[in-house]
Design a protein around this motif. Structure first.
Motif, PDB file in Angstrom:
ATOM      1  N   LEU A 173       0.552  -1.474   0.082  1.00  0.00           N
ATOM      2  CA  LEU A 173       0.089  -0.247   0.068  1.00  0.00           C
ATOM      3  C   LEU A 173       0.517   1.451  -0.464  1.00  0.00           C
ATOM      4  O   LEU A 173       0.350   2.891  -0.034  1.00  0.00           O
ATOM      5  CB  LEU A 173      -0.629  -0.095   1.353  1.00  0.00           C
ATOM      6  N   GLY A 174       2.225   0.972   0.221  1.00  0.00           N
ATOM      7  CA  GLY A 174       3.134   2.081   0.298  1.00  0.00           C
ATOM      8  C   GLY A 174       2.964   2.998   1.347  1.00  0.00           C
ATOM      9  O   GLY A 174       2.528   3.993   1.618  1.00  0.00           O
ATOM     10  N   CYS A 232      11.898   2.818   1.522  1.00  0.00           N
ATOM     11  CA  CYS A 232      12.258   1.993   2.711  1.00  0.00           C
ATOM     12  C   CYS A 232      10.583   0.623   2.719  1.00  0.00           C
ATOM     13  O   CYS A 232      10.100   0.120   3.621  1.00  0.00           O
ATOM     14  CB  CYS A 232      11.086   2.325   4.371  1.00  0.00           C
ATOM     15  N   GLN A 233      10.595   0.606   1.263  1.00  0.00           N
ATOM     16  CA  GLN A 233       9.971  -0.512   0.930  1.00  0.00           C
ATOM     17  C   GLN A 233       9.830  -1.275   0.731  1.00  0.00           C
ATOM     18  O   GLN A 233      11.213  -1.373   0.304  1.00  0.00           O
ATOM     19  CB  GLN A 233       8.746   0.151   0.259  1.00  0.00           C
ATOM     20  N   SER A 236       9.247   7.344   7.240  1.00  0.00           N
ATOM     21  CA  SER A 236       8.179   8.736   5.789  1.00  0.00           C
ATOM     22  C   SER A 236       9.205   9.236   4.515  1.00  0.00           C
ATOM     23  O   SER A 236       9.172   9.821   4.096  1.00  0.00           O
ATOM     24  CB  SER A 236       7.145   9.462   6.671  1.00  0.00           C
ATOM     25  N   THR A 237      10.756   9.534   5.679  1.00  0.00           N
ATOM     26  CA  THR A 237      11.517  10.002   5.035  1.00  0.00           C
ATOM     27  C   THR A 237      12.462   9.732   4.813  1.00  0.00           C
ATOM     28  O   THR A 237      13.304  10.135   4.202  1.00  0.00           O
ATOM     29  CB  THR A 237      11.559  11.876   5.720  1.00  0.00           C
ATOM     30  N   ASP A 238      12.504   8.741   5.717  1.00  0.00           N
ATOM     31  CA  ASP A 238      14.348   7.863   5.299  1.00  0.00           C
ATOM     32  C   ASP A 238      15.127   8.556   5.328  1.00  0.00           C
ATOM     33  O   ASP A 238      16.276   8.898   5.295  1.00  0.00           O
ATOM     34  CB  ASP A 238      14.339   7.489   3.406  1.00  0.00           C
ATOM     35  N   LYS A 239      14.831   9.457   6.580  1.00  0.00           N
ATOM     36  CA  LYS A 239      15.465  10.474   7.686  1.00  0.00           C
ATOM     37  C   LYS A 239      17.012   9.335   8.264  1.00  0.00           C
ATOM     38  O   LYS A 239      17.198   8.513   8.731  1.00  0.00           O
ATOM     39  CB  LYS A 239      15.023  11.080   8.756  1.00  0.00           C
ATOM     40  N   ASP A 240      18.303  10.113   7.942  1.00  0.00           N
ATOM     41  CA  ASP A 240      19.347   9.643   8.690  1.00  0.00           C
ATOM     42  C   ASP A 240      19.474   7.989   8.052  1.00  0.00           C
ATOM     43  O   ASP A 240      20.366   7.585   9.172  1.00  0.00           O
ATOM     44  CB  ASP A 240      19.318   9.682  10.155  1.00  0.00           C
ATOM     45  N   ALA A 241      19.259   7.507   7.317  1.00  0.00           N
ATOM     46  CA  ALA A 241      19.620   6.431   6.573  1.00  0.00           C
ATOM     47  C   ALA A 241      21.120   5.990   6.527  1.00  0.00           C
ATOM     48  O   ALA A 241      22.610   6.810   6.137  1.00  0.00           O
ATOM     49  CB  ALA A 241      19.212   6.343   5.017  1.00  0.00           C
TER      50      ALA A 241
END
Length: 235
Positions: free
Chosen positions: A30-31, A54-55, A82-87
């Motif tokens: 569904l994302g 992140c999916q 939701s933002t893929d922050k600090d990946a």
């Protein structure tokens, strides 16, 4: 045919984990992902977009500071789905690869090997520091999903798992226990329908056989988590 929940092993990109004060149900198809503060009461439900990076993870692990997303032999660590922050990406230690389920609790990562009936407990998945292998209690072997409760204060194992063999004739339930090796002091609670419906197969269990289709809408009039579902009954 009796409907049942689809196990995580057959639903890539789907998982349950906990991060800080909330539980998360991930639906890559569904994302989206659901956030709730209580699986039993269905409290504080919100739906968020799942960042493309992140999916489609094989496993999703929560904790106090990071989400870990395992894809094959690699792991992506982020602070926000939701933002893929600090990946940050890193390779898994060879002893930490190939698990059937992963979760985090009380400063440890847990890796369950269902067929072997064992689990590994380690403080690091890329260094495999302080590894400990234990036998998995037979009653805990066939969970559909496993996760660590948020802010668990136990000094040993602390875990949840969704009970198997859920059907239209039963209530969806999850177990909470202090030790994966022993079926001791284990509590059982029901899953709130609004939470359970978000899992793949949940609509069919609660609403009856059919195909569930989730439809995103801009404004919500019928439910409190900003999406509605329509049942397309099979002829």
């Amino acid at each position: 045919m009796m409907s049942s929940i689809i196990p995580k092993s057959k639903a890539k990109g789907t998982d349950i984990c906990a991060f800080n004060n909330y539980y998360y149900i991930i639906r890559s198809d569904l994302g989206r992902y659901m956030q709730t503060s209580d699986l039993n009461k269905g409290s504080d439900i919100s739906i968020f977009s799942l960042h493309p990076a992140c999916q489609n993870g094989d496993h999703y692990i929560g904790g106090d500071s990071y989400f870990h997303i395992i894809k094959g032999d690699s792991c992506r660590r982020v602070t926000n789905l939701s933002t893929d922050k600090d990946a940050i990406d890193f390779s898994l230690h060879h002893k930490c690869r190939g698990g059937d389920h992963y979760f985090a609790s009380v400063g440890y990562f847990y890796i369950i090997f269902q067929e072997k009936g064992t689990y590994i407990k380690t403080t690091s998945m890329y260094e495999n520091s302080d590894p400990r292998e234990h036998s998995l209690d037979p009653d805990f072997k066939n969970g559909l999903y496993y996760w660590g409760p948020p802010h668990c204060k136990q000094t040993s194992d602390c875990f949840n798992f969704l009970k198997p063999d859920i059907s239209v004739s039963e209530n969806a339930e999850f177990c909470t226990g202090p030790d994966l090796s022993k079926n001791k002091h284990t509590a059982v609670d029901s899953v709130h329908p609004n939470v359970f419906n978000f899992l793949i197969g949940g609509l069919s269990v609660n609403k009856g056989p059919g195909t569930g289709m989730w439809e995103k809408i801009k404004r919500c009039f019928l439910c409190h988590y900003c999406i509605t579902n329509k049942e397309l009954l099979q002829n």
